[in-house]
Design an enzyme around this catalytic site. Structure first.
Site, PDB file in Angstrom:
ATOM      1  N   ASP A  84       1.443  34.522  -9.152  1.00  0.00           N
ATOM      2  CA  ASP A  84       0.775  35.026  -7.949  1.00  0.00           C
ATOM      3  C   ASP A  84      -0.289  36.060  -8.364  1.00  0.00           C
ATOM      4  O   ASP A  84       0.021  37.008  -9.101  1.00  0.00           O
ATOM      5  CB  ASP A  84       1.854  35.678  -7.055  1.00  0.00           C
ATOM      6  CG  ASP A  84       1.383  35.907  -5.639  1.00  0.00           C
ATOM      7  OD1 ASP A  84       0.414  35.254  -5.217  1.00  0.00           O
ATOM      8  OD2 ASP A  84       2.014  36.745  -4.948  1.00  0.00           O
ATOM      9  N   HIS A  85      -1.514  35.877  -7.921  1.00  0.00           N
ATOM     10  CA  HIS A  85      -2.608  36.819  -8.208  1.00  0.00           C
ATOM     11  C   HIS A  85      -2.796  37.109  -9.692  1.00  0.00           C
ATOM     12  O   HIS A  85      -2.829  38.280 -10.109  1.00  0.00           O
ATOM     13  CB  HIS A  85      -2.408  38.139  -7.449  1.00  0.00           C
ATOM     14  CG  HIS A  85      -2.491  37.982  -5.970  1.00  0.00           C
ATOM     15  ND1 HIS A  85      -3.678  37.852  -5.285  1.00  0.00           N
ATOM     16  CD2 HIS A  85      -1.508  37.887  -5.043  1.00  0.00           C
ATOM     17  CE1 HIS A  85      -3.425  37.691  -3.999  1.00  0.00           C
ATOM     18  NE2 HIS A  85      -2.111  37.703  -3.820  1.00  0.00           N
ATOM     19  N   ASP A 106      -6.976  35.144  -9.357  1.00  0.00           N
ATOM     20  CA  ASP A 106      -7.558  35.957  -8.297  1.00  0.00           C
ATOM     21  C   ASP A 106      -8.689  36.799  -8.874  1.00  0.00           C
ATOM     22  O   ASP A 106      -8.473  37.917  -9.341  1.00  0.00           O
ATOM     23  CB  ASP A 106      -6.478  36.834  -7.651  1.00  0.00           C
ATOM     24  CG  ASP A 106      -7.060  37.718  -6.557  1.00  0.00           C
ATOM     25  OD1 ASP A 106      -8.283  37.619  -6.303  1.00  0.00           O
ATOM     26  OD2 ASP A 106      -6.303  38.518  -5.976  1.00  0.00           O
ATOM     27  N   GLU A 136      -8.919  32.505  -4.746  1.00  0.00           N
ATOM     28  CA  GLU A 136      -9.137  33.295  -3.515  1.00  0.00           C
ATOM     29  C   GLU A 136     -10.618  33.551  -3.280  1.00  0.00           C
ATOM     30  O   GLU A 136     -11.356  33.845  -4.217  1.00  0.00           O
ATOM     31  CB  GLU A 136      -8.378  34.628  -3.654  1.00  0.00           C
ATOM     32  CG  GLU A 136      -8.506  35.561  -2.454  1.00  0.00           C
ATOM     33  CD  GLU A 136      -7.558  36.768  -2.561  1.00  0.00           C
ATOM     34  OE1 GLU A 136      -6.434  36.613  -3.091  1.00  0.00           O
ATOM     35  OE2 GLU A 136      -7.961  37.860  -2.128  1.00  0.00           O
ATOM     36  N   HIS A 207      -1.974  34.249   2.631  1.00  0.00           N
ATOM     37  CA  HIS A 207      -1.253  35.355   1.975  1.00  0.00           C
ATOM     38  C   HIS A 207      -0.863  36.382   3.032  1.00  0.00           C
ATOM     39  O   HIS A 207      -1.377  36.357   4.153  1.00  0.00           O
ATOM     40  CB  HIS A 207      -2.164  36.024   0.935  1.00  0.00           C
ATOM     41  CG  HIS A 207      -2.234  35.262  -0.352  1.00  0.00           C
ATOM     42  ND1 HIS A 207      -1.693  35.726  -1.518  1.00  0.00           N
ATOM     43  CD2 HIS A 207      -2.760  34.042  -0.633  1.00  0.00           C
ATOM     44  CE1 HIS A 207      -1.882  34.834  -2.477  1.00  0.00           C
ATOM     45  NE2 HIS A 207      -2.538  33.804  -1.972  1.00  0.00           N
ATOM     46  N   GLY A 208       0.014  37.300   2.646  1.00  0.00           N
ATOM     47  CA  GLY A 208       0.385  38.376   3.566  1.00  0.00           C
ATOM     48  C   GLY A 208       1.134  37.866   4.777  1.00  0.00           C
ATOM     49  O   GLY A 208       0.876  38.283   5.913  1.00  0.00           O
ATOM     50  N   ASN A 231       6.624  38.039   0.848  1.00  0.00           N
ATOM     51  CA  ASN A 231       7.244  38.917  -0.148  1.00  0.00           C
ATOM     52  C   ASN A 231       7.947  40.089   0.547  1.00  0.00           C
ATOM     53  O   ASN A 231       9.179  40.174   0.568  1.00  0.00           O
ATOM     54  CB  ASN A 231       6.162  39.420  -1.122  1.00  0.00           C
ATOM     55  CG  ASN A 231       6.748  40.239  -2.257  1.00  0.00           C
ATOM     56  OD1 ASN A 231       7.958  40.217  -2.479  1.00  0.00           O
ATOM     57  ND2 ASN A 231       5.907  40.962  -2.970  1.00  0.00           N
TER      58      ASN A 231
HETATM   59  P1  13P Z   1       3.605  39.983   2.005  1.00  0.00           P
HETATM   60  O1  13P Z   1       4.114  40.986   1.016  1.00  0.00           O
HETATM   61  O2  13P Z   1       2.779  40.596   3.074  1.00  0.00           O
HETATM   62  O3  13P Z   1       4.682  39.125   2.532  1.00  0.00           O
HETATM   63  O4  13P Z   1       2.573  39.040   1.214  1.00  0.00           O
HETATM   64  C1  13P Z   1       3.001  38.267   0.143  1.00  0.00           C
HETATM   65  C2  13P Z   1       1.872  37.613  -0.547  1.00  0.00           C
HETATM   66  O5  13P Z   1       0.873  37.283   0.060  1.00  0.00           O
HETATM   67  C3  13P Z   1       2.011  37.347  -1.973  1.00  0.00           C
HETATM   68  O6  13P Z   1       0.875  36.807  -2.534  1.00  0.00           O
END
Ligand code: 13P
Length: 279
Positions: A84-85, A106, A136, A207-208, A231
């Site tokens: 991730d990233h 990223d 991204e 994401h998020g 996450n």
């Molecule tokens: P959150 O922590 O907001 O759930 O986002 C997780 C995320 O986008 C990981 O790349």
């Protein structure tokens, strides 16, 4: 079965649902998520940030942990182990060489031309090893691995250029979602999301995912989102239970302390998966 995310995400695109990406932090997290997803018999993307990889000991540790759990727990669902990233070509290469089956590069903080150059380099190496690549455009703000950053929304023309010039397998356009907790209501640009999905033929990633209300998640899926990253929400669910356990019990056994959050993680995994996949 560990594999790349190509077919998992293309099936989601064809059938208009989203595959859950859950971030892992340690052995227990990984085990709980794998067990619950095996119960549900749904495909899974396990995301690991550079910070979490460092915390767990390194790329080999994470890769062997996931492979070992898949084997010992007799996991039969399709699982993709995803960086991730990833912040550089070198980090992505390290993940690929250690057995990760999917990577995100990223370079979204860099100007588009540079983002394209780095992403292209990662795609060439990853594809030669059968590994899928996410990139991204724009920049997703909020706080990840404790590092805060501000947001810039993606533009359609930039998304098209990045896809055409790099050959990535999935795209995360920044459209108002943030990592971590929202201050106030999330403000997602659904119009641009829909426009991008109508003009590109690869799966889109949100994401998020933490803190976005269910109706907005459903709307995002209807606007073309095929993977949703979660996450913080699992961390909060785990923490609330562990806090209660510590307040009530006098146990110092880490298996009991950490394990007191198992049910909460599993419930959250189930709730999110059912929402993302049962259209
Ligand atoms: P959150 O922590 O907001 O759930 O986002 C997780 C995320 O986008 C990981 O790349």
């Amino acid at each position: 079965m560990l594999g790349n995310s190509k077919e998992i995400l293309l099936d989601a695109k064809r059938n208009h649902y989203a595959v859950p990406h859950f971030n892992i932090n340690n052995l227990e997290w990984t085990k709980y998520i794998l067990e619950e997803m095996e119960m549900l018999q749904k495909p899974l993307i396990l995301g690991v940030s550079e910070g979490a990889i460092q915390y767990m000991g390194g790329f080999q540790v994470v890769s062997n942990l996931v492979k070992g759990l898949i084997e010992d727990l007799n996991i039969t669902i399709r699982v993709s182990l995803h960086l991730d990233h990833g912040t550089s070509f070198e980090t992505c290469k390290k993940a690929i060489d250690s057995g990760f089956t999917s990577v995100m590069i990223d370079a979204s903080k860099k100007p588009l031309k540079e983002n394209i150059e780095i992403t292209k380099q990662v795609v060439e190496y990853a594809h030669s090893k059968g590994v899928t690549v996410e990139a991204e455009v724009g920049h997703i703000g909020g706080s990840e691995d404790g590092i805060p950053s501000s947001s810039t929304n993606a533009r359609l023309d930039e998304c098209i250029r990045l896809i055409e010039e790099t050959g990535i397998d999935s795209l995360a356009p920044a459209l108002g979602s943030v990592h971590g907790l929202y201050h106030g209501e999330p403000n997602l640009d659904f119009e641009t999301m829909k426009e991008i999905s109508e003009h590109v033929d690869i799966p889109l990633v949100l994401h998020g995912g933490t803190g976005i209300p269910d109706d907005q998640i459903k709307k995002a899926i209807s606007c073309g989102i095929n993977k949703i990253n979660i996450n913080t929400e699992l961390q909060i669910a785990w923490y609330q239970e562990v806090k209660k356990f510590i307040e009530k019990n006098n146990s110092y056994d880490p298996r009991k302390v950490i394990g007191s959050g198992e049910k909460a993680i599993k419930e959250k995994v189930r709730e999110k998966t059912e929402m993302f996949m049962n259209r």
